[in-house]
Scaffold this motif. Sequence first.
Motif, PDB file in Angstrom:
ATOM      1  N   ASN A   2     -25.143 -24.415   1.308  1.00 41.68           N
ATOM      2  CA  ASN A   2     -25.756 -23.154   0.894  1.00 41.68           C
ATOM      3  C   ASN A   2     -25.366 -22.726  -0.513  1.00 41.68           C
ATOM      4  N   GLU A   3     -24.278 -23.238  -1.040  1.00 43.30           N
ATOM      5  CA  GLU A   3     -23.841 -22.824  -2.367  1.00 43.30           C
ATOM      6  C   GLU A   3     -24.014 -23.899  -3.433  1.00 43.30           C
ATOM      7  N   LEU A   4     -24.624 -25.015  -3.118  1.00 44.68           N
ATOM      8  CA  LEU A   4     -24.714 -26.119  -4.076  1.00 44.68           C
ATOM      9  C   LEU A   4     -25.434 -25.727  -5.361  1.00 44.68           C
ATOM     10  N   ALA A   5     -26.539 -25.015  -5.265  1.00 40.83           N
ATOM     11  CA  ALA A   5     -27.265 -24.625  -6.483  1.00 40.83           C
ATOM     12  C   ALA A   5     -26.409 -23.709  -7.352  1.00 40.83           C
ATOM     13  N   THR A   6     -25.691 -22.786  -6.728  1.00 46.25           N
ATOM     14  CA  THR A   6     -24.806 -21.894  -7.479  1.00 46.25           C
ATOM     15  C   THR A   6     -23.663 -22.682  -8.107  1.00 46.25           C
ATOM     16  N   LEU A   7     -23.086 -23.602  -7.359  1.00 46.32           N
ATOM     17  CA  LEU A   7     -21.992 -24.415  -7.891  1.00 46.32           C
ATOM     18  C   LEU A   7     -22.462 -25.299  -9.043  1.00 46.32           C
ATOM     19  N   GLN A   8     -23.675 -25.810  -8.946  1.00 46.51           N
ATOM     20  CA  GLN A   8     -24.218 -26.615 -10.047  1.00 46.51           C
ATOM     21  C   GLN A   8     -24.375 -25.746 -11.296  1.00 46.51           C
ATOM     22  N   ALA A   9     -24.891 -24.540 -11.144  1.00 44.81           N
ATOM     23  CA  ALA A   9     -25.030 -23.627 -12.280  1.00 44.81           C
ATOM     24  C   ALA A   9     -23.658 -23.271 -12.850  1.00 44.81           C
ATOM     25  N   PHE A  10     -22.683 -23.053 -11.969  1.00 50.99           N
ATOM     26  CA  PHE A  10     -21.309 -22.777 -12.400  1.00 50.99           C
ATOM     27  C   PHE A  10     -20.767 -23.948 -13.220  1.00 50.99           C
ATOM     28  N   PHE A  11     -20.945 -25.145 -12.713  1.00 47.68           N
ATOM     29  CA  PHE A  11     -20.485 -26.342 -13.414  1.00 47.68           C
ATOM     30  C   PHE A  11     -21.109 -26.449 -14.803  1.00 47.68           C
ATOM     31  N   GLU A  12     -22.398 -26.189 -14.906  1.00 45.33           N
ATOM     32  CA  GLU A  12     -23.086 -26.280 -16.194  1.00 45.33           C
ATOM     33  C   GLU A  12     -22.550 -25.240 -17.179  1.00 45.33           C
ATOM     34  N   GLN A  13     -22.341 -24.004 -16.717  1.00 46.11           N
ATOM     35  CA  GLN A  13     -21.784 -22.974 -17.596  1.00 46.11           C
ATOM     36  C   GLN A  13     -20.344 -23.295 -17.976  1.00 46.11           C
ATOM     37  N   LEU A  14     -19.612 -23.818 -17.025  1.00 41.01           N
ATOM     38  CA  LEU A  14     -18.217 -24.184 -17.266  1.00 41.01           C
ATOM     39  C   LEU A  14     -18.113 -25.220 -18.382  1.00 41.01           C
ATOM     40  N   GLU A  16     -20.185 -25.762 -20.776  1.00 38.70           N
ATOM     41  CA  GLU A  16     -20.553 -25.174 -22.062  1.00 38.70           C
ATOM     42  C   GLU A  16     -19.439 -24.303 -22.633  1.00 38.70           C
ATOM     43  N   LYS A  17     -18.805 -23.511 -21.776  1.00 39.46           N
ATOM     44  CA  LYS A  17     -17.835 -22.518 -22.232  1.00 39.46           C
ATOM     45  C   LYS A  17     -16.415 -23.080 -22.366  1.00 39.46           C
ATOM     46  N   TYR A  18     -16.026 -23.967 -21.460  1.00 36.06           N
ATOM     47  CA  TYR A  18     -14.654 -24.496 -21.428  1.00 36.06           C
ATOM     48  C   TYR A  18     -14.698 -26.021 -21.381  1.00 36.06           C
ATOM     49  N   THR A  19     -14.572 -26.627 -22.509  1.00 32.54           N
ATOM     50  CA  THR A  19     -14.678 -28.085 -22.554  1.00 32.54           C
ATOM     51  C   THR A  19     -13.435 -28.789 -22.017  1.00 32.54           C
ATOM     52  N   ASN A  20     -12.342 -28.037 -21.835  1.00 31.35           N
ATOM     53  CA  ASN A  20     -11.089 -28.660 -21.397  1.00 31.35           C
ATOM     54  C   ASN A  20     -10.799 -28.498 -19.906  1.00 31.35           C
ATOM     55  N   ILE A  21     -11.732 -27.957 -19.132  1.00 26.66           N
ATOM     56  CA  ILE A  21     -11.526 -27.857 -17.688  1.00 26.66           C
ATOM     57  C   ILE A  21     -12.697 -28.492 -16.952  1.00 26.66           C
ATOM     58  N   ASN A  22     -12.508 -28.757 -15.676  1.00 25.39           N
ATOM     59  CA  ASN A  22     -13.528 -29.444 -14.898  1.00 25.39           C
ATOM     60  C   ASN A  22     -13.642 -28.810 -13.523  1.00 25.39           C
ATOM     61  N   PHE A  23     -14.722 -29.097 -12.855  1.00 23.19           N
ATOM     62  CA  PHE A  23     -14.979 -28.647 -11.493  1.00 23.19           C
ATOM     63  C   PHE A  23     -15.199 -29.888 -10.642  1.00 23.19           C
ATOM     64  N   VAL A  24     -14.462 -29.979  -9.545  1.00 25.35           N
ATOM     65  CA  VAL A  24     -14.612 -31.089  -8.606  1.00 25.35           C
ATOM     66  C   VAL A  24     -14.729 -30.492  -7.213  1.00 25.35           C
ATOM     67  N   THR A  99     -13.815 -15.045 -12.215  1.00 30.08           N
ATOM     68  CA  THR A  99     -12.554 -15.462 -11.618  1.00 30.08           C
ATOM     69  C   THR A  99     -11.940 -16.604 -12.417  1.00 30.08           C
ATOM     70  N   THR A 100     -12.764 -17.535 -12.871  1.00 25.34           N
ATOM     71  CA  THR A 100     -12.277 -18.636 -13.698  1.00 25.34           C
ATOM     72  C   THR A 100     -11.673 -18.099 -14.991  1.00 25.34           C
ATOM     73  N   GLN A 101     -12.367 -17.172 -15.621  1.00 26.29           N
ATOM     74  CA  GLN A 101     -11.864 -16.561 -16.859  1.00 26.29           C
ATOM     75  C   GLN A 101     -10.508 -15.906 -16.607  1.00 26.29           C
ATOM     76  N   SER A 102     -10.384 -15.153 -15.522  1.00 33.02           N
ATOM     77  CA  SER A 102      -9.117 -14.495 -15.180  1.00 33.02           C
ATOM     78  C   SER A 102      -8.002 -15.510 -14.953  1.00 33.02           C
ATOM     79  N   MET A 103      -8.312 -16.596 -14.247  1.00 37.03           N
ATOM     80  CA  MET A 103      -7.324 -17.627 -13.987  1.00 37.03           C
ATOM     81  C   MET A 103      -6.867 -18.283 -15.286  1.00 37.03           C
ATOM     82  N   LEU A 104      -7.786 -18.561 -16.168  1.00 36.67           N
ATOM     83  CA  LEU A 104      -7.425 -19.185 -17.448  1.00 36.67           C
ATOM     84  C   LEU A 104      -6.547 -18.258 -18.277  1.00 36.67           C
ATOM     85  N   GLU A 105      -6.879 -16.985 -18.288  1.00 39.31           N
ATOM     86  CA  GLU A 105      -6.082 -16.023 -19.026  1.00 39.31           C
ATOM     87  C   GLU A 105      -4.674 -15.911 -18.430  1.00 39.31           C
TER      88      GLU A 105
END
Length: 111
Positions: A2-14, A16-24, A99-105
């Motif tokens: 149910n969340e795959l499309a959202t996770l794919q969009a998250f991965f794509e934004q991630l 673009e914005k953070y080249t040094n982190i990844n989503f698995v 949440t990712t932004q907060s974690m990185l900070e």
Amino acid sequence: INELATLQAFFEQLKEKYTNINFVQVVIDTPGEEAEKTVATAYKEAGVTFTSIVPDRNMSSWIIDNLNGLPTTIFVDKTGKPLSTKIEGVKELDYYMETTQSMLESTKTSE
């Protein structure tokens, strides 16, 4: 699924914005021929391009001991150690990014 499309969009934004982190994504609904077929079909339909893995025994034990429900998103540091913040349940794209932004900070200030 149910969340795959959202996770794919998250991965794509991630990417673009953070080249040094990844989503698995860790897929715990497999192994099993039928489950694997269902996952493959869902990934294709959602256009998934992020990496997915099936956990080994150690990671499976960690999942059982540390997660209260599924889906759950965990954050890990650069050494692979799980951090305390988790996202439990299906969320909107903005929530994942904030949440990712907060974690990185918070990891920058603790280093």
